[in-house]
Design a protein around this motif. Sequence first.
Motif, PDB file in Angstrom:
ATOM      1  N   ILE A   1      -2.843 -16.315  -3.906  1.00  0.00           N
ATOM      2  CA  ILE A   1      -3.580 -15.055  -4.055  1.00  0.00           C
ATOM      3  C   ILE A   1      -2.670 -13.881  -3.728  1.00  0.00           C
ATOM      4  CG2 ILE A   1      -5.477 -13.682  -3.114  1.00  0.00           C
ATOM      5  CD1 ILE A   1      -7.067 -16.243  -2.816  1.00  0.00           C
ATOM      6  N   HIS A   2      -1.864 -14.018  -2.654  1.00  0.00           N
ATOM      7  CA  HIS A   2      -0.890 -12.970  -2.348  1.00  0.00           C
ATOM      8  C   HIS A   2       0.086 -12.792  -3.510  1.00  0.00           C
ATOM      9  CE1 HIS A   2      -2.159 -13.922   1.846  1.00  0.00           C
ATOM     10  NE2 HIS A   2      -1.994 -12.617   1.998  1.00  0.00           N
ATOM     11  N   GLY A   3       0.465 -13.903  -4.131  1.00  0.00           N
ATOM     12  CA  GLY A   3       1.389 -13.831  -5.259  1.00  0.00           C
ATOM     13  C   GLY A   3       0.800 -13.056  -6.428  1.00  0.00           C
ATOM     14  N   VAL A   4      -0.474 -13.327  -6.751  1.00  0.00           N
ATOM     15  CA  VAL A   4      -1.136 -12.622  -7.842  1.00  0.00           C
ATOM     16  C   VAL A   4      -1.250 -11.135  -7.532  1.00  0.00           C
ATOM     17  CG1 VAL A   4      -3.322 -12.349  -9.084  1.00  0.00           C
ATOM     18  CG2 VAL A   4      -2.407 -14.640  -8.645  1.00  0.00           C
ATOM     19  N   GLY A   5      -1.693 -10.818  -6.320  1.00  0.00           N
ATOM     20  CA  GLY A   5      -1.841  -9.413  -5.926  1.00  0.00           C
ATOM     21  C   GLY A   5      -0.517  -8.676  -5.952  1.00  0.00           C
ATOM     22  N   THR A   6       0.523  -9.311  -5.424  1.00  0.00           N
ATOM     23  CA  THR A   6       1.847  -8.684  -5.401  1.00  0.00           C
ATOM     24  C   THR A   6       2.356  -8.450  -6.816  1.00  0.00           C
ATOM     25  OG1 THR A   6       2.386  -9.726  -3.277  1.00  0.00           O
ATOM     26  CG2 THR A   6       4.236  -8.964  -4.626  1.00  0.00           C
ATOM     27  N   ALA A   7       2.167  -9.420  -7.695  1.00  0.00           N
ATOM     28  CA  ALA A   7       2.608  -9.276  -9.084  1.00  0.00           C
ATOM     29  C   ALA A   7       1.907  -8.107  -9.770  1.00  0.00           C
ATOM     30  CB  ALA A   7       2.352 -10.571  -9.850  1.00  0.00           C
ATOM     31  N   LEU A   8       0.594  -7.953  -9.516  1.00  0.00           N
ATOM     32  CA  LEU A   8      -0.146  -6.836 -10.120  1.00  0.00           C
ATOM     33  C   LEU A   8       0.376  -5.494  -9.611  1.00  0.00           C
ATOM     34  CD1 LEU A   8      -3.796  -8.250  -9.982  1.00  0.00           C
ATOM     35  CD2 LEU A   8      -2.416  -7.841 -12.036  1.00  0.00           C
ATOM     36  N   VAL A   9       0.634  -5.403  -8.297  1.00  0.00           N
ATOM     37  CA  VAL A   9       1.142  -4.146  -7.727  1.00  0.00           C
ATOM     38  C   VAL A   9       2.498  -3.804  -8.325  1.00  0.00           C
ATOM     39  CG1 VAL A   9       1.924  -2.984  -5.628  1.00  0.00           C
ATOM     40  CG2 VAL A   9      -0.126  -4.404  -5.563  1.00  0.00           C
ATOM     41  N   ILE A  10       3.398  -4.769  -8.364  1.00  0.00           N
ATOM     42  CA  ILE A  10       4.747  -4.501  -8.861  1.00  0.00           C
ATOM     43  C   ILE A  10       4.723  -4.168 -10.347  1.00  0.00           C
ATOM     44  CG2 ILE A  10       7.025  -5.521  -9.255  1.00  0.00           C
ATOM     45  CD1 ILE A  10       6.668  -7.003  -6.610  1.00  0.00           C
TER      46      ILE A  10
ATOM     47  N   ALA B   1      -2.073  -1.385 -10.071  1.00  0.00           N
ATOM     48  CA  ALA B   1      -1.495  -1.621  -8.750  1.00  0.00           C
ATOM     49  C   ALA B   1      -2.573  -1.706  -7.674  1.00  0.00           C
ATOM     50  CB  ALA B   1      -0.507  -0.509  -8.412  1.00  0.00           C
ATOM     51  N   TYR B   2      -3.582  -0.838  -7.758  1.00  0.00           N
ATOM     52  CA  TYR B   2      -4.622  -0.862  -6.732  1.00  0.00           C
ATOM     53  C   TYR B   2      -5.519  -2.099  -6.859  1.00  0.00           C
ATOM     54  CZ  TYR B   2      -3.377   3.707  -4.941  1.00  0.00           C
ATOM     55  OH  TYR B   2      -2.703   4.742  -4.344  1.00  0.00           O
TER      56      TYR B   2
ATOM     57  N   VAL C   1       0.838  -1.202   0.000  1.00  0.00           N
ATOM     58  CA  VAL C   1       0.000   0.000   0.000  1.00  0.00           C
ATOM     59  C   VAL C   1       0.873   1.252   0.000  1.00  0.00           C
ATOM     60  CG1 VAL C   1      -1.700   1.337   1.292  1.00  0.00           C
ATOM     61  CG2 VAL C   1      -1.960  -1.138   1.097  1.00  0.00           C
ATOM     62  N   LEU C   2       1.893   1.286   0.851  1.00  0.00           N
ATOM     63  CA  LEU C   2       2.765   2.455   0.940  1.00  0.00           C
ATOM     64  C   LEU C   2       3.498   2.705  -0.378  1.00  0.00           C
ATOM     65  CD1 LEU C   2       4.368   2.084   4.487  1.00  0.00           C
ATOM     66  CD2 LEU C   2       2.438   3.516   3.803  1.00  0.00           C
ATOM     67  N   LEU C   3       3.750   1.645  -1.116  1.00  0.00           N
ATOM     68  CA  LEU C   3       4.503   1.772  -2.364  1.00  0.00           C
ATOM     69  C   LEU C   3       3.737   2.578  -3.411  1.00  0.00           C
ATOM     70  CD1 LEU C   3       7.232   0.702  -3.543  1.00  0.00           C
ATOM     71  CD2 LEU C   3       5.910  -1.142  -4.591  1.00  0.00           C
ATOM     72  N   THR C   4       2.434   2.780  -3.201  1.00  0.00           N
ATOM     73  CA  THR C   4       1.634   3.479  -4.200  1.00  0.00           C
ATOM     74  C   THR C   4       1.610   4.997  -4.001  1.00  0.00           C
ATOM     75  OG1 THR C   4      -0.446   3.288  -2.932  1.00  0.00           O
ATOM     76  CG2 THR C   4       0.117   1.462  -4.399  1.00  0.00           C
TER      77      THR C   4
ATOM     78  N   VAL D   1      -2.705   6.690 -15.269  1.00  0.00           N
ATOM     79  CA  VAL D   1      -3.850   6.310 -14.433  1.00  0.00           C
ATOM     80  C   VAL D   1      -4.087   4.807 -14.518  1.00  0.00           C
ATOM     81  CG1 VAL D   1      -6.337   6.588 -14.094  1.00  0.00           C
ATOM     82  CG2 VAL D   1      -4.920   8.581 -14.648  1.00  0.00           C
ATOM     83  N   GLY D   2      -3.926   4.243 -15.719  1.00  0.00           N
ATOM     84  CA  GLY D   2      -4.089   2.803 -15.889  1.00  0.00           C
ATOM     85  C   GLY D   2      -3.077   2.012 -15.076  1.00  0.00           C
TER      86      GLY D   2
END
Length: 319
Positions: free
Chosen positions: A289-298, A149-150, A118-121, A143-144
Amino acid sequence: MSALSSSDRDQFTGLALAALGAALFATKGIFVKLAYAQGLDAITTLTWRMLLATPFFALMGFLAYRDRRAGRGRQANRPVPARSVAGAAAIGILGYYGASFLDFLSLDLITAQLNRLVLLTYPFMVLILGAVLFHRPLRASVVGAALLAYVGIGVIFGHDMVIEGESVVAGTLFALASALAYALYQLFAKPLIDALGPRLFTAIAMIAAAGAVFIHFLATHPLAGLAIPPGTFSILLALALAATVAPVSIIAAAIGMVGAERTAVFGNISPILTIVLAIFILGEPFTPIHGVGTALVICGILLFTRLTTQPKSAVQTGQ
């Protein structure tokens, strides 16, 4: 093979320092979590961090002021504007007290992994606030990248909320508020850094924030509340020095060698390091699920970095 030129060595050293600084920043949430495990609360942990780190920043400020008076550096022989000092103090309270306290509250409620993502955003918030407050252009592609990331954060948030409950909502909101406070700090810091220089600005901001932290602590805790369990001091010392003083100094040196943009790219490795440390030191779960979310954020962060570091669209954030 020919030896590296002086310029090549500086580039290599600067990139190595940028990576080391990002790695050290990644340990912050781990040390905070370890302090909580010893029974400390957010404001006590933050107070100890400031008590131990502020003398080093005060020394940094003294040396910067001495160099300025001695005619060294970009601000050589220039007066120190009182208005800029007051501004640095105010923005320091926002960035180093407000954002840090909200961050520490967040870490008491959510995993170090989600907190760091979250802080990374915060760079997204810098860009959006710049568009709203200063009418700076905001491209659809940027914006995309932010939305990507969000979405990743939303994936992890939804998973953790099902398991942990409402504390994840509060913890994520605290982390978002911390990122917003730091984004505001970044937006308004640049003219003050230009007037004071980065070292003197950081020292003034840090000392002012420390004063706000100490007042907060004394208003909510007895002075005896600073007593800590045996063995906790080493954790707090590491939080102050290894996760605060050292990375700030190292990142500043890296920026001087390879520039702010190339240094900032290495910040993208910090969530990966935080995740690894959180899994192996704190025992936090990491599911597919954490892996998918982390990959999207990065991916969102990397895309954002690529879009905003092109020569015609680089974002000035005061870093």
